[in-house]
Design a protein around this motif. Structure first.
Motif, PDB file in Angstrom:
ATOM      1  N   ARG A  19       0.862  -1.174   0.000  1.00  0.00           N
ATOM      2  CA  ARG A  19       0.000   0.000   0.000  1.00  0.00           C
ATOM      3  C   ARG A  19       0.903   1.230   0.000  1.00  0.00           C
ATOM      4  NH1 ARG A  19      -5.527  -1.348   0.883  1.00  0.00           N
ATOM      5  NH2 ARG A  19      -5.604  -3.616   0.530  1.00  0.00           N
ATOM      6  N   TYR A  20       0.437   2.301  -0.634  1.00  0.00           N
ATOM      7  CA  TYR A  20       1.276   3.482  -0.795  1.00  0.00           C
ATOM      8  C   TYR A  20       1.785   4.023   0.534  1.00  0.00           C
ATOM      9  CZ  TYR A  20       2.644   8.318  -1.482  1.00  0.00           C
ATOM     10  OH  TYR A  20       3.329   9.506  -1.444  1.00  0.00           O
ATOM     11  N   SER A  21       0.911   4.156   1.519  1.00  0.00           N
ATOM     12  CA  SER A  21       1.317   4.757   2.787  1.00  0.00           C
ATOM     13  C   SER A  21       2.440   3.963   3.446  1.00  0.00           C
ATOM     14  CB  SER A  21       0.122   4.863   3.739  1.00  0.00           C
ATOM     15  OG  SER A  21      -0.419   3.585   4.018  1.00  0.00           O
ATOM     16  N   LYS A  22       2.344   2.650   3.372  1.00  0.00           N
ATOM     17  CA  LYS A  22       3.365   1.794   3.981  1.00  0.00           C
ATOM     18  C   LYS A  22       4.666   1.836   3.183  1.00  0.00           C
ATOM     19  CE  LYS A  22       4.049  -3.048   5.467  1.00  0.00           C
ATOM     20  NZ  LYS A  22       4.350  -2.755   6.871  1.00  0.00           N
ATOM     21  N   ALA A  23       4.537   1.813   1.863  1.00  0.00           N
ATOM     22  CA  ALA A  23       5.726   1.866   1.014  1.00  0.00           C
ATOM     23  C   ALA A  23       6.474   3.178   1.205  1.00  0.00           C
ATOM     24  CB  ALA A  23       5.331   1.684  -0.445  1.00  0.00           C
ATOM     25  N   LYS A  24       5.721   4.267   1.290  1.00  0.00           N
ATOM     26  CA  LYS A  24       6.356   5.582   1.458  1.00  0.00           C
ATOM     27  C   LYS A  24       7.038   5.674   2.819  1.00  0.00           C
ATOM     28  CE  LYS A  24       7.083   9.878   0.068  1.00  0.00           C
ATOM     29  NZ  LYS A  24       8.076  10.226   1.083  1.00  0.00           N
ATOM     30  N   ALA A  25       6.370   5.194   3.852  1.00  0.00           N
ATOM     31  CA  ALA A  25       6.903   5.321   5.211  1.00  0.00           C
ATOM     32  C   ALA A  25       8.102   4.415   5.453  1.00  0.00           C
ATOM     33  CB  ALA A  25       5.805   5.011   6.224  1.00  0.00           C
ATOM     34  N   GLU A  26       8.069   3.226   4.855  1.00  0.00           N
ATOM     35  CA  GLU A  26       9.110   2.245   5.176  1.00  0.00           C
ATOM     36  C   GLU A  26      10.211   2.128   4.125  1.00  0.00           C
ATOM     37  OE1 GLU A  26       7.582  -1.557   6.312  1.00  0.00           O
ATOM     38  OE2 GLU A  26       6.002  -0.713   7.592  1.00  0.00           O
ATOM     39  N   LYS A  27       9.909   2.485   2.900  1.00  0.00           N
ATOM     40  CA  LYS A  27      10.880   2.284   1.826  1.00  0.00           C
ATOM     41  C   LYS A  27      11.403   3.580   1.199  1.00  0.00           C
ATOM     42  CE  LYS A  27      10.858  -2.275   1.684  1.00  0.00           C
ATOM     43  NZ  LYS A  27      12.090  -3.087   1.894  1.00  0.00           N
ATOM     44  N   MET A  28      10.580   4.637   1.219  1.00  0.00           N
ATOM     45  CA  MET A  28      10.970   5.868   0.539  1.00  0.00           C
ATOM     46  C   MET A  28      10.614   7.084   1.384  1.00  0.00           C
ATOM     47  SD  MET A  28       9.888   4.839  -3.391  1.00  0.00           S
ATOM     48  CE  MET A  28      10.801   6.200  -4.107  1.00  0.00           C
ATOM     49  N   LYS A  29      10.876   6.980   2.670  1.00  0.00           N
ATOM     50  CA  LYS A  29      10.459   7.998   3.627  1.00  0.00           C
ATOM     51  C   LYS A  29      10.984   9.387   3.300  1.00  0.00           C
ATOM     52  CE  LYS A  29      10.543   9.080   8.581  1.00  0.00           C
ATOM     53  NZ  LYS A  29      10.987   8.636   9.931  1.00  0.00           N
ATOM     54  N   ASP A  30      12.236   9.495   2.945  1.00  0.00           N
ATOM     55  CA  ASP A  30      12.852  10.804   2.757  1.00  0.00           C
ATOM     56  C   ASP A  30      12.968  11.205   1.293  1.00  0.00           C
ATOM     57  OD1 ASP A  30      13.242  11.131   5.533  1.00  0.00           O
ATOM     58  OD2 ASP A  30      15.039   9.876   5.445  1.00  0.00           O
ATOM     59  N   GLU A  31      12.224  10.522   0.429  1.00  0.00           N
ATOM     60  CA  GLU A  31      12.295  10.807  -0.998  1.00  0.00           C
ATOM     61  C   GLU A  31      10.982  11.403  -1.494  1.00  0.00           C
ATOM     62  OE1 GLU A  31      14.580   7.868  -3.480  1.00  0.00           O
ATOM     63  OE2 GLU A  31      14.160   6.591  -1.755  1.00  0.00           O
ATOM     64  N   THR A  32      11.091  12.377  -2.371  1.00  0.00           N
ATOM     65  CA  THR A  32       9.911  12.959  -2.997  1.00  0.00           C
ATOM     66  C   THR A  32       9.563  12.137  -4.231  1.00  0.00           C
ATOM     67  OG1 THR A  32      10.472  15.186  -2.248  1.00  0.00           O
ATOM     68  CG2 THR A  32       8.936  15.007  -4.095  1.00  0.00           C
ATOM     69  N   VAL A  33       8.357  11.597  -4.256  1.00  0.00           N
ATOM     70  CA  VAL A  33       7.887  10.816  -5.405  1.00  0.00           C
ATOM     71  C   VAL A  33       6.926  11.722  -6.171  1.00  0.00           C
ATOM     72  CG1 VAL A  33       6.788   8.683  -6.170  1.00  0.00           C
ATOM     73  CG2 VAL A  33       8.131   8.707  -4.048  1.00  0.00           C
ATOM     74  N   GLU A  34       7.431  12.343  -7.223  1.00  0.00           N
ATOM     75  CA  GLU A  34       6.669  13.388  -7.914  1.00  0.00           C
ATOM     76  C   GLU A  34       5.329  12.887  -8.437  1.00  0.00           C
ATOM     77  OE1 GLU A  34       9.758  12.488  -8.577  1.00  0.00           O
ATOM     78  OE2 GLU A  34      11.110  14.201  -8.711  1.00  0.00           O
ATOM     79  N   GLY A  35       5.318  11.659  -8.979  1.00  0.00           N
ATOM     80  CA  GLY A  35       4.074  11.116  -9.510  1.00  0.00           C
ATOM     81  C   GLY A  35       3.019  10.937  -8.442  1.00  0.00           C
TER      82      GLY A  35
END
Length: 346
Positions: free
Chosen positions: A278-294
């Motif tokens: 799920r996006y929220s989990k992926a962002k928090a655990e895998k790409m926390k400090d990265e801006t995903v423009e899309g």
């Protein structure tokens, strides 16, 4: 020799200094508050820490609070290369110190939406700075440009004479800029390619999730189907906003989408979505400090796109990939596509 100011010392703004500096111009690179360590590093050894490459020696660096020192009457071009979220900050910083109208080019990608309408980000920038504003689009990975790999891009600007002058400014042998008057199409394609890269990148995640086949088969068929569908949907949105079809099928659309899918933050997030995250989990655990423009675009422009579908300006039946991406990002649903709606007759 011209004097060019670039605001934003991230990878793209910094890489853009090369064709300008190699063409012999005075290039002034101004960092944002989050670029402070990058500016310090460049001043210390000339090497950009994120690009892992040196910038030309005739690039002068400034912290954002030194903007008054960087701006002068000699400035011939302003380039904005901040994050989408930083555009208002950038115009607020520039507006009080500009010596008068100057051509502005946007490296920043994004769309301005209000719930009902979509317009290119160049519009609010032009309004804030009272300067004619265009954009750079096309397949350009900053790390490749930073080591002078051949790169083909589109320069779009509303003024013909300015456009010709801009092409002269970046006349480096490895930087192949082509002119376009289609600012809307170039900017819409540049922004939405990040959005659609999420969906196309999901093909690799689907392979991760399903596991390899005994015969070694990959999922290139799925990726190609997603890619083709993305172009169909991009074409509809671009036409609605007023962009040219040629931008979708050229460097700004097809070319930029292709290179974006090959790597980077958006395709990596897409891979996670395809693998079942799920996006929220992926962002928090895998790409926390990265801006995903899309993903940022899905959150900001998603409601407007959905309103357009509800009102019939966009045919929802023909937008299955757009709907799937919005559902995955905005509603935190599992990424799932309705293949029966793909490649609907347009």
């Amino acid at each position: 020799m011209a004097t060019v100011l670039i605001l934003g010392a991230g990878v793209m703004g910094s890489a853009f200094t090369l064709p300008l500096a190699d063409a012999g111009h005075d290039v002034r690179l101004v960092g944002t508050p989050i670029d402070a360590q990058t500016i310090d590093a460049l001043r210390q050894n000339g090497v950009h820490p994120r690009l892992n490459a040196p910038l030309p020696r005739n690039v002068r660096t400034f912290h954002h609070h030194e903007i008054g020192q960087a701006v002068s009457d000699e400035i011939e071009l302003i380039v904005i290369g901040v994050s989408t979220a930083g555009v208002t900050w950038a115009t607020d910083l520039l507006a009080p110190v500009l010596p008068g109208p100057r051509p502005v080019m946007m490296l920043t990608k994004g769309l301005d939406t209000d719930g009902k309408n979509i317009r290119p980000l160049t519009d609010p920038v032009a309004e804030a700075l009272k300067c004619p504003t265009g954009g750079v689009g096309g397949p350009c990975i900053a790390g490749e440009l930073a080591v002078r790999r051949d790169t083909s891009v589109v320069f779009a600007h509303p003024e013909e004479a300015t456009l010709r002058r801009l092409l002269d400014l970046v006349a480096a042998p490895y930087y192949h800029a082509r002119p376009s008057r289609d600012v809307v199409g170039t900017e819409v394609c540049a922004a939405l390619k990040n959005f659609y890269a999420l969906g196309i990148g999901a093909a690799v995640g689907m392979l991760d999730r399903q596991g390899g086949a005994e015969n070694g088969a990959q999922m290139h068929n799925i990726a190609a189907g997603l890619f083709a569908q993305a172009l169909l949907e991009l074409r509809q949105i671009n036409a609605l906003v007023g962009g040219s079809d040629s931008s979708v099928h050229g460097l700004a659309g097809t070319g930029d989408l292709y290179v974006t899918v090959q790597g980077g933050r958006n395709s990596r997030m897409g891979r996670l979505l395809g693998a079942g995250w799920r996006y929220s989990k992926a962002k928090a655990e895998k790409m926390k400090d990265e801006t995903v423009e899309g993903a940022e675009l899905a959150l900001s422009a998603g409601p407007t796109l959905e309103n357009m579908m509800r009102e019939g300006a966009l045919a929802k039946q023909q937008m299955p990939l757009t709907c799937a991406i919005i559902d995955a990002i905005s509603r935190d649903h599992e990424f799932s596509v309705d293949w029966q709606r793909f490649h609907y007759a347009h």
